[in-house]
Design a protein around this motif. Sequence first.
Motif, short mmCIF file in Angstrom:
data_model
loop_
_atom_site.label_atom_id
_atom_site.label_comp_id
_atom_site.label_asym_id
_atom_site.label_seq_id
_atom_site.Cartn_x
_atom_site.Cartn_y
_atom_site.Cartn_z
N HIS A 1 0.81 -1.21 0.00
CA HIS A 1 0.00 0.00 0.00
C HIS A 1 0.85 1.27 0.00
CE1 HIS A 1 -3.52 -2.44 0.68
NE2 HIS A 1 -2.96 -2.98 1.73
N GLU A 2 2.12 1.15 -0.35
CA GLU A 2 2.98 2.33 -0.34
C GLU A 2 2.54 3.34 -1.39
OE1 GLU A 2 6.54 0.43 -3.15
OE2 GLU A 2 6.87 0.79 -1.02
N LEU A 3 2.94 4.60 -1.19
CA LEU A 3 2.48 5.68 -2.06
C LEU A 3 3.32 5.73 -3.34
CD1 LEU A 3 1.84 8.49 0.58
CD2 LEU A 3 0.33 6.67 -0.21
N ASN A 4 3.09 4.76 -4.21
CA ASN A 4 3.80 4.72 -5.48
C ASN A 4 2.89 5.21 -6.61
OD1 ASN A 4 2.02 2.61 -5.83
ND2 ASN A 4 3.56 1.02 -5.53
N GLU A 5 3.36 5.05 -7.84
CA GLU A 5 2.60 5.54 -8.99
C GLU A 5 1.24 4.85 -9.10
OE1 GLU A 5 3.05 5.95 -13.86
OE2 GLU A 5 4.76 5.32 -12.63
N ASP A 6 1.21 3.54 -8.81
CA ASP A 6 -0.07 2.81 -8.90
C ASP A 6 -1.09 3.37 -7.91
OD1 ASP A 6 0.84 1.20 -10.89
OD2 ASP A 6 1.39 -0.47 -9.58
N TYR A 7 -0.60 3.73 -6.73
CA TYR A 7 -1.50 4.27 -5.71
C TYR A 7 -2.16 5.55 -6.20
CZ TYR A 7 -3.03 6.60 -1.43
OH TYR A 7 -3.78 7.25 -0.50
N THR B 1 -2.48 6.54 -9.23
CA THR B 1 -3.36 6.23 -10.37
C THR B 1 -4.74 5.83 -9.88
OG1 THR B 1 -1.51 5.53 -11.78
CG2 THR B 1 -3.70 4.69 -12.35
N ARG B 2 -4.79 5.03 -8.83
CA ARG B 2 -6.08 4.61 -8.25
C ARG B 2 -6.83 5.80 -7.67
NH1 ARG B 2 -3.04 0.34 -6.11
NH2 ARG B 2 -3.23 1.17 -4.00
N VAL B 3 -6.11 6.67 -6.96
CA VAL B 3 -6.75 7.85 -6.37
C VAL B 3 -7.35 8.72 -7.47
CG1 VAL B 3 -6.34 10.00 -5.11
CG2 VAL B 3 -5.34 7.86 -4.29
N ASP B 4 -6.60 8.91 -8.53
CA ASP B 4 -7.07 9.72 -9.66
C ASP B 4 -8.30 9.08 -10.30
OD1 ASP B 4 -7.00 11.83 -11.52
OD2 ASP B 4 -5.88 10.63 -12.95
N ALA B 5 -8.27 7.76 -10.44
CA ALA B 5 -9.40 7.05 -11.05
C ALA B 5 -10.65 7.14 -10.18
CB ALA B 5 -9.02 5.58 -11.29
N ILE B 6 -10.48 7.06 -8.87
CA ILE B 6 -11.64 7.17 -7.97
C ILE B 6 -12.23 8.56 -8.04
CG2 ILE B 6 -12.32 7.19 -5.53
CD1 ILE B 6 -10.26 4.91 -5.12
N SER B 7 -11.39 9.58 -8.08
CA SER B 7 -11.89 10.95 -8.22
C SER B 7 -12.66 11.11 -9.53
CB SER B 7 -10.72 11.94 -8.19
OG SER B 7 -10.06 11.90 -6.94
N TYR B 8 -12.15 10.49 -10.58
CA TYR B 8 -12.81 10.56 -11.89
C TYR B 8 -14.18 9.89 -11.83
CZ TYR B 8 -13.48 10.36 -16.93
OH TYR B 8 -13.99 10.52 -18.19
N ALA B 9 -14.24 8.71 -11.21
CA ALA B 9 -15.52 7.98 -11.12
C ALA B 9 -16.57 8.79 -10.37
CB ALA B 9 -15.30 6.63 -10.45
N LEU B 10 -16.17 9.43 -9.28
CA LEU B 10 -17.12 10.22 -8.50
C LEU B 10 -17.58 11.46 -9.26
CD1 LEU B 10 -15.42 10.01 -4.98
CD2 LEU B 10 -17.36 8.68 -5.82
N ALA B 11 -16.67 12.06 -10.03
CA ALA B 11 -17.02 13.27 -10.78
C ALA B 11 -17.88 12.97 -12.00
CB ALA B 11 -15.75 13.99 -11.21
N HIS B 12 -17.86 11.71 -12.46
CA HIS B 12 -18.60 11.32 -13.66
C HIS B 12 -19.65 10.25 -13.36
CE1 HIS B 12 -14.92 13.19 -15.22
NE2 HIS B 12 -15.61 13.47 -16.29
N ASP B 13 -20.20 10.34 -12.16
CA ASP B 13 -21.22 9.37 -11.74
C ASP B 13 -22.61 9.82 -12.19
OD1 ASP B 13 -22.29 7.13 -10.31
OD2 ASP B 13 -22.91 8.50 -8.72
N ASP B 14 -23.41 8.88 -12.65
CA ASP B 14 -24.82 9.11 -12.97
C ASP B 14 -25.02 10.24 -13.99
OD1 ASP B 14 -27.46 8.26 -12.63
OD2 ASP B 14 -27.89 9.85 -11.19
N GLY B 15 -24.16 10.24 -15.00
CA GLY B 15 -24.32 11.20 -16.09
C GLY B 15 -23.69 12.55 -15.86
N GLN B 16 -23.02 12.75 -14.71
CA GLN B 16 -22.37 14.03 -14.46
C GLN B 16 -21.21 14.25 -15.44
OE1 GLN B 16 -22.01 15.23 -10.06
NE2 GLN B 16 -21.96 13.00 -9.97
N ALA B 17 -20.98 15.51 -15.79
CA ALA B 17 -19.87 15.89 -16.66
C ALA B 17 -19.82 15.02 -17.92
CB ALA B 17 -18.54 15.81 -15.90
#
Length: 276
Positions: free
Chosen positions: A112-118, A120-136
Amino acid sequence: MKTFNLHLVSDSTGETVSSVARAALAHFDDVEPEEFSWTLVRTTSQMERIIEAIREKPGAVIYTLVDNKLRDMLKMECARRGLPCIAILATVVSELSTFLGLETHASPGKQHELNEDYFTRVDAISYALAHDDGQAHWDLDDADIILVGPSRTSKSPTCVYLAYKGYKAANVPFVLGCPLPPSLETLKKPLIVGLSISPERLQQIRKTRLQSLKHEEDTNYVDMESMEQEIAESRKLFNQNRWPIIDVTRRSVEETAATIVQYLKKHQDKMHGANE
C-alpha cells in the motif's frame, strides 16, 4: 447454521486477509462467522491484546504478518489452544522465492505504499465520483470505461470498484424518453458497456430502494410493464451501437467488473491494431 469466531490479523489494512477469508468461506454452506478484525498490528503490546481477545473468544485465526516475533507469538498461542492459525501468503511467497532464487525483504503495508499505482487509483476514484450518474457527460474522452444502463443496475458501485483497480470509469443512466449524451456516439477511446437485468430482479431492487427512502411504491419506477419496456429499449439501443451487454441479474459487482476488464483488453487491442 454453524457459527464460529474468526480472527483476522494483519500488519497492514486487513484488506488482503479479509478478501481471502470471504473467498474461502464462500465454499461452505450454512456458516456464520463472528469476525474480529485486527489491523495495523506492528507491536508486541498490540499482539498481546489480540492474544487476550483470542483467549476470551477462541476461534480460527487467519493472518498476514511480516514480523517474525509477532508471527511466533500468535502461532504459539494458537498451538497451545489447538486453534488453526493460517498464514495466507506464506506458501505463495515461499514458492515465488524459490522460483526467483531471491530472499524476501518484506515490510508491513508495502503493497500500500504511495507509489505511482497508488496515485493512479486515487485519480481514477476521483474521476468515477465526478462522472457518476451522467455528471460531466461532456467530458468523457478521458474515460477508459463508460457504463450505460437503467437505474439500479449497479453502475455506480461497479465504476468505483473499477476505479479502485485503476480504471477511469464513468456511468450514464438510461431513462425512457430521454436521449443519451450525443458524445457517446463519437467517442473512440473509451469502452462503452451496456448493463442489463431481469425485470423481476430490478423490481425487487427498486422496491427495496423506495422502502429505504420511505417513498410510495405506486410509481412507474417499479411498475413491471414499464420496467420490461425500459429494459427492452435499453438492450435495443445497446445492440444498435454494438456495445457489449452484460446481464447483472446474478452477477456480483466483482464478477461484472472482471468481465468488463476482459472486454476492455479486447477493445484496446482492437484500437491498437487500427492505429498501426
